[in-house]
Design an enzyme around this catalytic site. Structure first.
Site, short mmCIF file in Angstrom:
data_model
loop_
_atom_site.label_atom_id
_atom_site.label_comp_id
_atom_site.label_asym_id
_atom_site.label_seq_id
_atom_site.Cartn_x
_atom_site.Cartn_y
_atom_site.Cartn_z
N GLU A 174 -2.90 8.95 -11.18
CA GLU A 174 -2.52 7.70 -11.84
C GLU A 174 -2.65 7.79 -13.37
O GLU A 174 -3.76 7.84 -13.88
CB GLU A 174 -3.41 6.56 -11.36
CG GLU A 174 -3.55 6.48 -9.85
CD GLU A 174 -4.61 5.48 -9.44
OE1 GLU A 174 -4.78 4.47 -10.16
OE2 GLU A 174 -5.27 5.70 -8.42
N HIS A 182 -0.20 3.41 -10.30
CA HIS A 182 -1.11 3.81 -9.23
C HIS A 182 -0.36 4.64 -8.16
O HIS A 182 -0.31 4.27 -6.99
CB HIS A 182 -1.69 2.54 -8.62
CG HIS A 182 -2.86 2.72 -7.70
ND1 HIS A 182 -3.22 3.92 -7.15
CD2 HIS A 182 -3.75 1.81 -7.22
CE1 HIS A 182 -4.27 3.74 -6.37
NE2 HIS A 182 -4.62 2.46 -6.41
N ARG A 235 0.85 -1.20 0.00
CA ARG A 235 0.00 0.00 0.00
C ARG A 235 0.88 1.25 0.00
O ARG A 235 1.49 1.59 1.00
CB ARG A 235 -0.92 0.00 1.22
CG ARG A 235 -1.75 1.26 1.37
CD ARG A 235 -2.82 1.38 0.30
NE ARG A 235 -3.92 0.43 0.52
CZ ARG A 235 -5.02 0.37 -0.24
NH1 ARG A 235 -5.14 1.19 -1.27
NH2 ARG A 235 -5.95 -0.52 0.02
N ARG A 268 0.92 -6.61 -9.58
CA ARG A 268 1.46 -6.06 -8.33
C ARG A 268 1.63 -7.11 -7.24
O ARG A 268 2.14 -6.80 -6.16
CB ARG A 268 0.57 -4.92 -7.83
CG ARG A 268 -0.85 -5.36 -7.48
CD ARG A 268 -1.69 -4.18 -7.05
NE ARG A 268 -3.01 -4.61 -6.60
CZ ARG A 268 -3.73 -3.96 -5.69
NH1 ARG A 268 -3.26 -2.87 -5.13
NH2 ARG A 268 -4.91 -4.41 -5.34
N ASP A 291 -12.69 9.65 -6.43
CA ASP A 291 -12.26 8.53 -7.28
C ASP A 291 -12.75 8.85 -8.69
O ASP A 291 -13.84 8.44 -9.09
CB ASP A 291 -12.84 7.22 -6.77
CG ASP A 291 -12.23 6.00 -7.45
OD1 ASP A 291 -11.44 6.19 -8.39
OD2 ASP A 291 -12.54 4.87 -7.04
#
Length: 289
Positions: A262, A159, A72, A98, A204
């Site tokens: 991103e 990201h 994270r 990832r 978002d």
């Protein structure tokens, strides 16, 4: 007997060492131009500190590490799908790039820059990945995804968690007047205003913009410049206090410390790849005052 890390057979230039960071294998860069940490798990850059600056990247103190864990913070490599996939059916969010262990293919010095190339293991059959990190006074990341024997429709993103003094006091320039999908409202279509974007709550947004973005960090006293390439959208994300309580790997009081900006090819801006065909998305970061 444990298996040696995939990086151990590649000669490392001066200023690069293979070490253990957060209990897992990572490449540690320490040169006159910059310091950085690149984990083999996920080909995941978790720190880039150019000389005389604070870290560009935010990393959660509560992040998990190790095989199949998604770190994270830093720069997660998202793909071959974004979120739950375009049809919403994928159980593993943001794909598997990832959460696999990548292999170091090469490491070299180019002037003051360290150039590290990582690749997906040979058993990644449907899709292969190549990630190149150029680490110096600027940071460049390029992710190339190449289809295997069958055609693929690919989503991908870098990201990036940018470290800021207070997300409530940043301005995001470069997205003005752009169309976007709002993922806090069921992907409702909307249009950004003519002024720089300022976040006021859980955000978002999948923005139809692929140009340079500048995050002005008023508290940190710096500008974070993101120059993407090979992308079609820019995603802006922060959970705010409304969502962070449900996220076990971010402290409840840490959400003001970052914003995700991103570069991506996502949702209806996916890339169609024929067998053996590849696509590269990339970004270069610099810090200004």
């Amino acid at each position: 007997m444990s298996t040696p890390p995939a990086a151990s057979s590649v000669p490392l230039p001066e200023g690069v060492a293979l070490g253990t960071v957060h209990g897992v294998d990572a490449l540690v860069v320490d040169t006159r131009a910059a310091r950085a940490v690149l984990h083999l798990d996920g080909a995941h850059l978790t720190s880039w500190v150019p000389a005389g600056e604070a870290d560009l990247l935010w990393l959660s103190p509560d992040s998990a590490y190790g095989p199949r864990e998604a770190i994270r913070g830093g720069i997660p490599l998202v793909g071959p799908w974004f979120g739950p996939g375009r049809d919403g059916a994928m159980q593993v969010k943001h794909g598997w790039l990832r959460t696999i262990t990548w292999e170091l293919a090469s490491a070299a010095l180019d002037g003051e820059d360290v150039v590290l190339e990582l690749v997906t293991p040979a058993d990644a059959v449907t899709l292969s990945g190549r990630a190149v990190f150029r680490i110096g006074r600027e940071l460049s990341v390029d992710l190339t995804l190449t289809a295997g024997p069958t055609p693929l429709e690919v989503e991908a993103a870098l990201h990036t968690y940018l470290a800021v003094g207070d997300v409530r006091r940043i301005a995001v320039q470069g997205l003005e007047d752009a169309d976007y999908l709002d993922n806090t409202r069921g992907l409702a279509a909307d249009v950004l205003g003519a002024d720089p974007l300022r976040l006021t709550g859980s955000t978002d947004r999948i923005v139809d913009a692929a140009g340079e973005v500048v995050v002005t960090d008023e508290v940190g006293g710096r500008r974070l410049v993101s120059s993407p390439r090979g992308t079609a959208t820019t995603i802006v994300w922060n959970p705010w206090d409304e969502l962070v309580a449900s996220m076990g790997d971010i402290p409840d009081d840490a959400w003001p410390q970052f914003v995700c900006v991103e570069p991506a090819v996502a949702k209806d801006r996916f890339v169609s790849l024929q067998p053996g065909q590849g696509h590269t998305i990339g970004v270069t970061y610099r810090i200004e005052h």
